[in-house]
Design a protein around this motif. Structure first.
Motif, PDB file in Angstrom:
ATOM      1  N   ASP A  40       0.824  -1.207   0.000  1.00  0.00           N
ATOM      2  CA  ASP A  40       0.000   0.000   0.000  1.00  0.00           C
ATOM      3  C   ASP A  40       0.861   1.260   0.000  1.00  0.00           C
ATOM      4  O   ASP A  40       1.881   1.342   0.704  1.00  0.00           O
ATOM      5  N   GLU A  41       0.417   2.243  -0.740  1.00  0.00           N
ATOM      6  CA  GLU A  41       1.136   3.518  -0.819  1.00  0.00           C
ATOM      7  C   GLU A  41       1.325   4.140   0.559  1.00  0.00           C
ATOM      8  O   GLU A  41       2.361   4.746   0.851  1.00  0.00           O
ATOM      9  N   ALA A  42       0.331   3.970   1.426  1.00  0.00           N
ATOM     10  CA  ALA A  42       0.390   4.565   2.768  1.00  0.00           C
ATOM     11  C   ALA A  42       1.595   4.067   3.558  1.00  0.00           C
ATOM     12  O   ALA A  42       2.147   4.797   4.389  1.00  0.00           O
ATOM     13  N   ILE A  43       2.002   2.839   3.294  1.00  0.00           N
ATOM     14  CA  ILE A  43       3.145   2.282   4.013  1.00  0.00           C
ATOM     15  C   ILE A  43       4.411   3.060   3.677  1.00  0.00           C
ATOM     16  O   ILE A  43       5.259   3.305   4.540  1.00  0.00           O
ATOM     17  N   PHE A  44       4.533   3.476   2.414  1.00  0.00           N
ATOM     18  CA  PHE A  44       5.687   4.283   2.009  1.00  0.00           C
ATOM     19  C   PHE A  44       5.773   5.537   2.871  1.00  0.00           C
ATOM     20  O   PHE A  44       6.841   5.892   3.384  1.00  0.00           O
ATOM     21  N   TYR A  45       4.618   6.190   3.037  1.00  0.00           N
ATOM     22  CA  TYR A  45       4.596   7.453   3.779  1.00  0.00           C
ATOM     23  C   TYR A  45       4.740   7.265   5.281  1.00  0.00           C
ATOM     24  O   TYR A  45       4.921   8.251   6.016  1.00  0.00           O
ATOM     25  N   ASN A  46       4.676   6.040   5.749  1.00  0.00           N
ATOM     26  CA  ASN A  46       4.980   5.780   7.156  1.00  0.00           C
ATOM     27  C   ASN A  46       6.463   6.009   7.450  1.00  0.00           C
ATOM     28  O   ASN A  46       6.843   6.290   8.589  1.00  0.00           O
ATOM     29  N   PHE A  47       7.278   5.898   6.403  1.00  0.00           N
ATOM     30  CA  PHE A  47       8.729   6.004   6.566  1.00  0.00           C
ATOM     31  C   PHE A  47       9.349   7.202   5.855  1.00  0.00           C
ATOM     32  O   PHE A  47      10.311   7.790   6.341  1.00  0.00           O
TER      33      PHE A  47
END
Length: 219
Positions: A40-47
């Motif tokens: 998921d794209e959101a996982i990228f933005y977690n980091f």
């Protein structure tokens, strides 16, 4: 296919490095990059908040892996500062060599002006912190403000030396980068020889003594 959920920052860094090496360019969007790697794209933005932030973390990851490898060796903890810094250099450049294709790609546009490359800003922060914690002996100026300036100067000098070594390594065409190994040994040893504070401290102490005695004799 179900999307991957257990994705770490290291996973994303690995995906990114593989992408740019295979495509010789940055992904066009985080959405497409995430989709192609099945998370998921959101996982990228977690980091990371952008690919630019991720690129900075790649070089910081090289630093972190280096420190982890060094600290896994119990002998390293007993090394003197000179040997610790030499060990850092050799291990760090082994890490760079293992990832040379990516490093050359990432720095190719900035090869002759590494000092100004934002992509290395996180590495600089970590490396100068490492230099500070080595507690390399400097002249005892007995003034906190002056000692802070002295430490900052030492950190900046160490950082410039690392950049010069990276530039040398990028240009090195010798087998197994043996010339870089020689350059590391000579440059680090020269730096510590120049930082040998005992002769200079003795001169300063003598100067203080002579000044004090001259003042007393004039009273």
């Amino acid at each position: 296919m179900a999307k991957k959920k257990k994705i770490t920052a290291e996973d994303i860094i690995s995906f990114y490095m593989n992408y740019v090496l295979e495509n010789e360019k940055q992904p066009s969007s985080v959405y497409k990059f995430s989709k192609s790697n099945n998370f998921d794209e959101a996982i990228f933005y977690n980091f990371f908040n952008s690919f630019e932030t991720l690129e900075k973390e790649v070089f910081n990851a090289f630093y972190n892996y280096t420190i982890k490898a060094l600290e896994a060796d119990k002998a390293y903890l007993d090394f003197n500062n000179r040997t610790k810094l030499l060990s850092f250099y050799y291990t760090f450049f082994e890490m760079l060599t293992a990832n040379r294709s990516y490093v050359v790609y990432a720095l190719s546009k900035h090869k002759n002006k590494l000092k100004y490359v934002g992509i290395l800003s996180k590495l600089k922060e970590s490396f100068t912190n490492y230099i500070t914690h080595l507690e390399i002996e400097t002249i005892d100026l007995k003034q906190e403000k002056l000692e802070k300036i002295q430490q900052k100067t030492l950190n900046e000098s160490a950082w410039i030396q690392l950049l010069i070594t990276i530039k040398f390594w990028l240009d090195d065409t010798s087998s197994s980068f043996e010339k870089t190994d020689i350059f590391i040994e000579k440059s680090v040893n020269t730096t510590f020889d120049l930082l040998d504070t005992k002769p200079l401290q003795s001169i300063i102490d003598l100067g203080k003594f002579i000044y004090k005695e001259k003042i007393n004799m004039n009273l």
